[in-house]
Motif scaffolding. Structure first.
Motif, PDB file in Angstrom:
ATOM      1  N   HIS A   1       0.842  -1.191   0.000  1.00  0.00           N
ATOM      2  CA  HIS A   1       0.000   0.000   0.000  1.00  0.00           C
ATOM      3  C   HIS A   1       0.879   1.244   0.000  1.00  0.00           C
ATOM      4  N   LEU A   2       0.687   2.112  -0.988  1.00  0.00           N
ATOM      5  CA  LEU A   2       1.464   3.344  -1.075  1.00  0.00           C
ATOM      6  C   LEU A   2       0.864   4.398  -0.158  1.00  0.00           C
ATOM      7  N   VAL A   3       1.712   5.055   0.607  1.00  0.00           N
ATOM      8  CA  VAL A   3       1.299   6.127   1.506  1.00  0.00           C
ATOM      9  C   VAL A   3       1.685   7.435   0.838  1.00  0.00           C
ATOM     10  N   LEU A   4       0.679   8.261   0.522  1.00  0.00           N
ATOM     11  CA  LEU A   4       0.918   9.511  -0.199  1.00  0.00           C
ATOM     12  C   LEU A   4       0.668  10.706   0.714  1.00  0.00           C
ATOM     13  N   GLN A   5       1.595  11.652   0.693  1.00  0.00           N
ATOM     14  CA  GLN A   5       1.472  12.893   1.462  1.00  0.00           C
ATOM     15  C   GLN A   5       2.122  14.015   0.688  1.00  0.00           C
ATOM     16  N   TYR A   6       1.723  15.251   1.009  1.00  0.00           N
ATOM     17  CA  TYR A   6       2.440  16.385   0.442  1.00  0.00           C
ATOM     18  C   TYR A   6       3.830  16.415   1.044  1.00  0.00           C
ATOM     19  N   ALA A   7       4.825  16.716   0.223  1.00  0.00           N
ATOM     20  CA  ALA A   7       6.221  16.771   0.678  1.00  0.00           C
ATOM     21  C   ALA A   7       6.493  18.099   1.374  1.00  0.00           C
ATOM     22  N   ASN A   8       7.375  18.062   2.351  1.00  0.00           N
ATOM     23  CA  ASN A   8       7.815  19.293   3.015  1.00  0.00           C
ATOM     24  C   ASN A   8       8.560  20.163   2.019  1.00  0.00           C
ATOM     25  N   ASN A   9       8.614  21.455   2.286  1.00  0.00           N
ATOM     26  CA  ASN A   9       9.318  22.376   1.383  1.00  0.00           C
ATOM     27  C   ASN A   9      10.802  22.049   1.255  1.00  0.00           C
ATOM     28  N   GLU A  10      11.408  21.474   2.298  1.00  0.00           N
ATOM     29  CA  GLU A  10      12.832  21.137   2.252  1.00  0.00           C
ATOM     30  C   GLU A  10      13.112  19.933   1.371  1.00  0.00           C
TER      31      GLU A  10
END
Length: 138
Positions: free
Chosen positions: A128-137
């Protein structure tokens, strides 16, 4: 009963069902706040995160950058895909030696939000792929 504290949380459906009258009518006040929270968290990017870039966690070690690109390209245009490699290659017999996560950057915020929504329950090579917005860094 024995002095221990027990924490009980009631789900929205249980709370609504508990206030249903005999005719099956529900109290509307209990459902308003969770719906507003759902709309707020639907596709909004958290503060400190890049709205164009998604981090893909739990990436199977069999997967390649090409697999990730093909998966996301089927839904929208992609600006870039990056799968960080391990620094030490102890398992040099493996052709693909990445760290188990990757980044996908989109051309627009809407494409990133759409991909996050549509692929949130996706499995790749059985994981199962876990998707999130990436941090700016990142």
């Amino acid at each position: 009963m024995d002095g221990r504290i027990v924490k009980v949380e009631v789900s929205r459906s249980a709370a609504v069902a508990a206030v249903a009258d005999q005719n099956g009518h529900f109290e509307e006040d209990l459902t308003k706040e969770p719906e507003m929270q759902h709309q707020k968290n639907h596709t909004s990017c958290p503060p400190g995160c890049n709205p164009h870039k998604i981090v893909v966690k739990n990436l199977p070690f069999e997967a390649t950058e090409k697999d990730l690109r093909e998966l996301f390209a089927s839904f929208s245009d992609i600006k870039s895909v990056r799968v960080p490699q391990k620094v030490h290659r102890f398992g040099a017999h493996r052709e693909n030696n990445h760290r188990g996560f990757g980044f996908v950057e989109f051309l627009t915020e809407q494409e990133a939000a759409s991909a996050l929504k549509l692929l949130s329950s996706t499995h790749l090579y059985g994981r199962h792929l876990v998707l999130q917005y990436a941090n700016n860094e990142q």
